[in-house]
Design a protein around this motif. Structure first.
Motif, short mmCIF file in Angstrom:
data_model
loop_
_atom_site.label_atom_id
_atom_site.label_comp_id
_atom_site.label_asym_id
_atom_site.label_seq_id
_atom_site.Cartn_x
_atom_site.Cartn_y
_atom_site.Cartn_z
N ARG A 1 0.83 -1.18 0.00
CA ARG A 1 0.00 0.00 0.00
C ARG A 1 0.88 1.25 0.00
N GLU A 2 0.56 2.18 -0.87
CA GLU A 2 1.38 3.36 -1.10
C GLU A 2 0.65 4.62 -0.67
N LEU A 3 1.36 5.48 0.03
CA LEU A 3 0.80 6.78 0.38
C LEU A 3 0.77 7.65 -0.87
N VAL A 4 -0.41 8.11 -1.21
CA VAL A 4 -0.60 8.94 -2.39
C VAL A 4 -0.53 10.42 -2.05
N ALA A 5 -1.25 10.80 -1.01
CA ALA A 5 -1.31 12.20 -0.62
C ALA A 5 -1.77 12.31 0.81
N VAL A 6 -1.36 13.37 1.46
CA VAL A 6 -1.77 13.62 2.84
C VAL A 6 -1.97 15.11 3.04
N ILE A 7 -2.90 15.46 3.89
CA ILE A 7 -3.15 16.85 4.23
C ILE A 7 -3.32 16.96 5.73
N THR A 8 -2.66 17.92 6.32
CA THR A 8 -2.73 18.13 7.76
C THR A 8 -3.90 19.04 8.09
N SER A 9 -4.15 19.18 9.38
CA SER A 9 -5.22 20.06 9.82
C SER A 9 -4.94 21.50 9.44
N THR B 1 -4.81 16.39 -6.43
CA THR B 1 -4.91 17.42 -5.42
C THR B 1 -5.74 16.90 -4.25
N ILE B 2 -5.16 16.96 -3.08
CA ILE B 2 -5.89 16.56 -1.88
C ILE B 2 -6.42 17.81 -1.19
N SER B 3 -7.61 17.71 -0.66
CA SER B 3 -8.23 18.83 0.03
C SER B 3 -9.15 18.31 1.12
N ARG B 4 -9.66 19.21 1.91
CA ARG B 4 -10.56 18.80 2.98
C ARG B 4 -11.54 19.92 3.29
N ASP B 5 -12.70 19.54 3.73
CA ASP B 5 -13.72 20.47 4.19
C ASP B 5 -13.96 20.13 5.65
N ASN B 6 -13.37 20.89 6.52
CA ASN B 6 -13.44 20.57 7.94
C ASN B 6 -14.86 20.67 8.49
N ALA B 7 -15.65 21.58 7.94
CA ALA B 7 -17.02 21.72 8.41
C ALA B 7 -17.84 20.47 8.12
N LYS B 8 -17.49 19.77 7.06
CA LYS B 8 -18.20 18.56 6.68
C LYS B 8 -17.47 17.29 7.09
N ASN B 9 -16.30 17.46 7.68
CA ASN B 9 -15.47 16.31 8.03
C ASN B 9 -15.27 15.39 6.83
N ASP C 1 -6.24 10.45 10.91
CA ASP C 1 -5.76 10.47 12.29
C ASP C 1 -6.71 11.40 13.03
N ALA C 2 -7.44 10.85 13.99
CA ALA C 2 -8.53 11.62 14.57
C ALA C 2 -8.68 11.38 16.05
N VAL C 3 -9.28 12.37 16.69
CA VAL C 3 -9.66 12.31 18.09
C VAL C 3 -11.18 12.28 18.14
N GLN C 4 -11.73 11.32 18.85
CA GLN C 4 -13.17 11.16 18.86
C GLN C 4 -13.89 12.10 19.83
N THR C 5 -13.29 12.37 20.96
CA THR C 5 -13.92 13.23 21.95
C THR C 5 -12.93 14.25 22.47
N ALA C 6 -13.47 15.28 23.11
CA ALA C 6 -12.63 16.32 23.68
C ALA C 6 -11.80 15.80 24.84
N TYR C 7 -12.17 14.65 25.35
CA TYR C 7 -11.50 14.09 26.51
C TYR C 7 -10.53 12.97 26.16
N SER C 8 -10.42 12.66 24.89
CA SER C 8 -9.52 11.61 24.47
C SER C 8 -8.08 12.01 24.75
N LYS C 9 -7.31 11.04 25.19
CA LYS C 9 -5.91 11.29 25.50
C LYS C 9 -5.00 11.09 24.30
N TRP C 10 -5.52 10.47 23.28
CA TRP C 10 -4.72 10.20 22.10
C TRP C 10 -5.61 10.13 20.87
N SER C 11 -4.97 10.23 19.74
CA SER C 11 -5.68 10.09 18.48
C SER C 11 -5.60 8.65 17.98
#
Length: 122
Positions: free
Chosen positions: A45-53, A68-76, A98-108
């Motif tokens: 499996r090959e990494l094609v593209a990545v976008i940070t927050s 081109t990689i992009s993201r819509d944070n409002a729509k997740n 790579d995500a955090v599910q809750t505000a109280y999560s200690k890790w992603s």
């Protein structure tokens, strides 16, 4: 249940375009980064593209200038715009986040989509 739902794959002729979507379904408090991988039979499996927050992007050399990689944070939701596709772009494309599910999560956590087939005909 938090998961990634992909769409947009299919059959396309060489030189054409596709737009893949990756929707983060369920409750995600924060998605730190999103990426796209692809896999073909007999290869890793090959990494094609990545976008940070923050919007920084990185691409595999094989797709630079075409994808081109992009993201819509409002729509997740993340996207991969694939232009000038080539037969060698054929493969199963996987969304990754790579995500955090809750505000109280200690890790992603790392999440994967189910994969969507992209086939480029010559």
């Amino acid at each position: 249940q938090a998961q990634l739902v992909e769409s947009g794959g299919g059959l396309v002729q060489a030189g054409g375009s596709l737009r893949l979507s990756c929707a983060a379904s369920g409750n995600f408090f924060r998605i730190n980064a999103m990426g796209w991988y692809r896999q073909v039979p007999g290869k890793e499996r090959e990494l094609v593209a990545v976008i940070t927050s923050g919007g920084s992007t990185n691409y595999a050399d094989s797709v630079k200038g075409r994808f081109t990689i992009s993201r819509d944070n409002a729509k997740n939701t993340g996207y991969l715009q694939m232009n000038s596709v080539k037969p060698e772009d054929t493969g199963v494309y996987y969304c990754n986040a790579d995500a955090v599910q809750t505000a109280y999560s200690k890790w992603s956590l790392r999440y994967w989509g189910q994969g969507t087939q992209v086939t480029v005909s010559s």
